[in-house]
Design a protein around this motif. Structure first.
Motif, short mmCIF file in Angstrom:
data_model
loop_
_atom_site.label_atom_id
_atom_site.label_comp_id
_atom_site.label_asym_id
_atom_site.label_seq_id
_atom_site.Cartn_x
_atom_site.Cartn_y
_atom_site.Cartn_z
N LEU A 65 71.56 35.77 23.39
CA LEU A 65 71.26 37.07 23.97
C LEU A 65 71.83 37.14 25.39
CD1 LEU A 65 69.92 39.83 23.78
CD2 LEU A 65 67.75 38.76 24.53
N ALA A 66 71.62 36.03 26.16
CA ALA A 66 72.15 36.02 27.53
C ALA A 66 73.68 36.12 27.50
CB ALA A 66 71.71 34.75 28.24
N ALA A 67 74.24 35.34 26.56
CA ALA A 67 75.71 35.41 26.44
C ALA A 67 76.15 36.80 26.04
CB ALA A 67 76.21 34.38 25.44
N ALA A 68 75.37 37.41 25.10
CA ALA A 68 75.72 38.76 24.66
C ALA A 68 75.57 39.75 25.81
CB ALA A 68 74.85 39.17 23.47
N GLN A 69 74.47 39.59 26.59
CA GLN A 69 74.31 40.48 27.76
C GLN A 69 75.45 40.29 28.75
OE1 GLN A 69 70.37 39.62 29.24
NE2 GLN A 69 69.32 40.82 27.63
N ALA A 70 75.82 39.00 28.98
CA ALA A 70 76.95 38.76 29.89
C ALA A 70 78.22 39.41 29.36
CB ALA A 70 77.15 37.27 30.10
N SER A 71 78.39 39.28 28.05
CA SER A 71 79.58 39.91 27.43
C SER A 71 79.53 41.41 27.58
CB SER A 71 79.68 39.52 25.95
OG SER A 71 79.81 38.12 25.82
N VAL A 72 78.30 41.96 27.37
CA VAL A 72 78.15 43.41 27.51
C VAL A 72 78.45 43.84 28.95
CG1 VAL A 72 76.49 45.31 27.45
CG2 VAL A 72 76.60 43.67 25.58
N GLN A 73 77.91 43.02 29.92
CA GLN A 73 78.18 43.34 31.32
C GLN A 73 79.69 43.26 31.62
OE1 GLN A 73 75.91 44.47 33.34
NE2 GLN A 73 77.34 44.67 35.11
N GLY A 74 80.32 42.21 31.07
CA GLY A 74 81.77 42.09 31.26
C GLY A 74 82.52 43.25 30.64
N LEU A 75 82.01 43.64 29.41
CA LEU A 75 82.65 44.77 28.75
C LEU A 75 82.47 46.05 29.56
CD1 LEU A 75 81.76 44.06 25.02
CD2 LEU A 75 83.99 43.83 26.12
N ARG A 76 81.24 46.20 30.13
CA ARG A 76 81.00 47.37 30.98
C ARG A 76 81.96 47.38 32.18
NH1 ARG A 76 74.34 47.65 31.20
NH2 ARG A 76 74.04 48.35 29.01
N GLU A 77 82.05 46.20 32.81
CA GLU A 77 82.97 46.12 33.96
C GLU A 77 84.42 46.39 33.54
OE1 GLU A 77 82.41 42.32 35.65
OE2 GLU A 77 80.43 42.77 36.52
N GLN A 78 84.78 45.81 32.36
CA GLN A 78 86.13 46.07 31.87
C GLN A 78 86.32 47.55 31.54
OE1 GLN A 78 86.87 43.48 28.58
NE2 GLN A 78 86.86 41.60 29.85
N LEU A 79 85.24 48.14 31.00
CA LEU A 79 85.32 49.56 30.68
C LEU A 79 85.49 50.39 31.96
CD1 LEU A 79 85.15 51.87 28.64
CD2 LEU A 79 82.65 51.80 28.84
N VAL A 80 84.68 50.00 32.99
CA VAL A 80 84.81 50.71 34.27
C VAL A 80 86.24 50.54 34.82
CG1 VAL A 80 84.02 50.78 36.66
CG2 VAL A 80 82.37 50.59 34.80
N GLN A 81 86.72 49.27 34.77
CA GLN A 81 88.08 49.04 35.24
C GLN A 81 89.11 49.82 34.42
OE1 GLN A 81 88.68 44.82 35.23
NE2 GLN A 81 87.24 44.43 36.96
N ALA A 82 88.86 49.81 33.08
CA ALA A 82 89.78 50.56 32.22
C ALA A 82 89.75 52.05 32.54
CB ALA A 82 89.46 50.33 30.75
N GLN A 83 88.53 52.58 32.77
CA GLN A 83 88.43 53.99 33.14
C GLN A 83 89.13 54.25 34.48
OE1 GLN A 83 84.22 54.79 33.07
NE2 GLN A 83 84.11 54.94 30.82
#
Length: 449
Positions: A65-83
């Motif tokens: 779950l922690a890894a998934a949350q970290a992945s989600v956070q990374g994805l969010r950051e990547q999404l923000v960067q992508a946006q």
């Protein structure tokens, strides 16, 4: 998403517990006896094992779950960067579009401003094409001229070889020198048989001689010119198939030949056969290069020729000398013409003096005629017409007119030549020949009147 993970963990624990419970029942059935304490112990052990497995699974799930949350956070950051990148890309695209539109407008304006330049470039291109066409035509003409020049050079080379071969002959070489000398003399303004003579026979101390030309000077003076000079070695020294040492040897031989010609010409002593002549003979050398080559090989040649009474002359300095002679003859002719003009002036002045006598006589005759006319008019007016008007029957309309007298006098000659009177009262010219720059003359006779 967390709820889904919890459900998955519970499902996994249920499956593990059911599997353990079924296994315990199977074991009990196989033994045939069931002890409650054993069962309870087994249940407790099973529960402990399940709890332990649950804790292990929970820890793994939490880690996942922690890894998934970290992945989600990374994805969010990547999404923000992508946006952000997408926004920047869109903004850059818009900026590029605006710049492209501005550049297009600027380019359109530049093209409009460069339209005259384009027209000029087009005209220039056409001119360049025309020039290229002309260049091609000129290149063809130049190639034809080069071919013609090459043929002319070959013909000139053949002619030079023929001339060189001909000049090796003494008779041809002498005729060539005489022809060039004659041309040079005529270009200086001298006349044949008047200012110079060709092949004139003279009797010198060394015997009968015939110099190539005798130049006549004012005062019955003369000078002889010889146009023969050896230059066979000179021609050979310019061949291309010889070495530099051989060329110097031929040039030295050429200088010796010229020195020998000086000795031979000095022995003829042309000046002794002329009435009045300076004691030297002009040796005409038809080329500057011939003399310069000989002087380079033998610097003492010119001084040696002077000591033998021979003047080595090339077309340049000989033409200057001949031009001076022509000028001397011209000045001599002018002096003769001036003397003739002086004589004519003296004769004319004498006759003008005689004419002044006739002019004075004519003036006196005119004065006498005027006085006679005035006497006649006075007598006619004062005596004859007065008596005639007294006659009866005279028509007043037909009366004789008045006769006028001549009141003017003849014009007197006031020039100094007409103011001196001789003993007879006749005006004679007073002529001062020294004042007019003419020598005195004798009295005029009746023949010159």
């Amino acid at each position: 998403m967390e709820l889904v993970i919890v459900l998955l963990v519970g499902l996994a624990l249920g499956l593990v517990g059911g599997w353990l419970f079924g296994r315990a029942g199977v074991v009990a059935e196989s033994t045939g006896s069931i002890d409650p304490q054993v069962t309870e112990a087994r249940h407790e052990a099973l529960i402990s094992q399940i709890r332990h497995d649950e804790a292990v699974v929970r820890a793994e799930v939490e880690q996942q779950l922690a890894a998934a949350q970290a992945s989600v956070q990374g994805l969010r950051e990547q999404l923000v960067q992508a946006q952000e990148q997408h926004r920047q890309t869109v903004e850059a695209h818009r900026q590029e579009t605006r710049q492209r539109e501005a550049a297009t407008q600027t380019e359109s304006k530049v093209l409009q401003k460069l339209a005259p330049v384009a027209a000029q470039l087009k005209d220039m291109q056409q001119k360049v094409l025309d020039l290229e066409k002309q260049r091609s035509e000129q290149h063809g003409d130049l190639a034809a001229q080069i071919r013609a020049t090459r043929q002319s050079a070959e013909q000139s080379k053949m002619a030079a070889e023929t001339l060189s071969a001909a000049l090796r002959n003494n008779s041809v070489r002498g005729a060539y020198g005489e022809l060039q000398l004659k041309t040079l003399v005529e270009s200086a303004g001298l006349l044949n048989r008047i200012d110079y003579s060709v092949q004139e026979s003279i009797s010198a101390d060394s015997g009968a001689r015939r110099p190539d030309m005798v130049i006549k000077l004012p005062g019955r003076k003369q000078v002889a010119i010889d146009s023969k000079v050896p230059f066979s070695a000179f021609i050979d020294s310019f061949r291309e198939d010889i070495s530099e040492a051989e060329r110097k040897t031929l040039q030295t031989q050429h200088a010796k030949q010229v020195r020998g010609h000086v000795d031979a010409l000095a022995g003829k002593e042309y000046w002794t056969g002329l009435p009045v002549s300076p004691e030297y003979t002009i040796a005409f050398i038809p080329s500057e290069a011939i003399l310069n080559t000989a002087l380079d090989a033998d610097p003492t040649l010119l001084e040696y020729a002077f000591s033998r009474g021979i003047v080595l002359a090339t077309p340049v300095n000989l033409w200057a000398t001949l031009k001076t002679v022509a000028l001397t003859w011209k000045q001599e002719d002018l002096a003769e013409n001036a003397q003739e003009l002086v004589d004519l002036g003296r004769e004319l002045y004498k006759r003008l003096g005689k004419l002044s006598d006739h002019v004075s006589k004519l003036g006196r005759s005119i004065e006498t005629t005027v006085r006679s006319y005035n006497d006649f008019a006075g007598s006619l007016e004062g005596r004859v017409l007065v008596t005639a008007r007294k006659l009866d029957g005279i028509d007043e309309a037909r009366m004789l007119g008045e006769v006028k007298q001549i009141e003017g006098d003849t014009r007197r000659l006031t020039a100094s030549e007409f103011t001196v009177l001789d003993e007879t009262g006749i005006a004679r010219p007073e002529i001062d020949f020294e004042q007019v720059g003419l020598p005195g003359v004798a009295e005029d006779d009746e023949r010159t009147a």
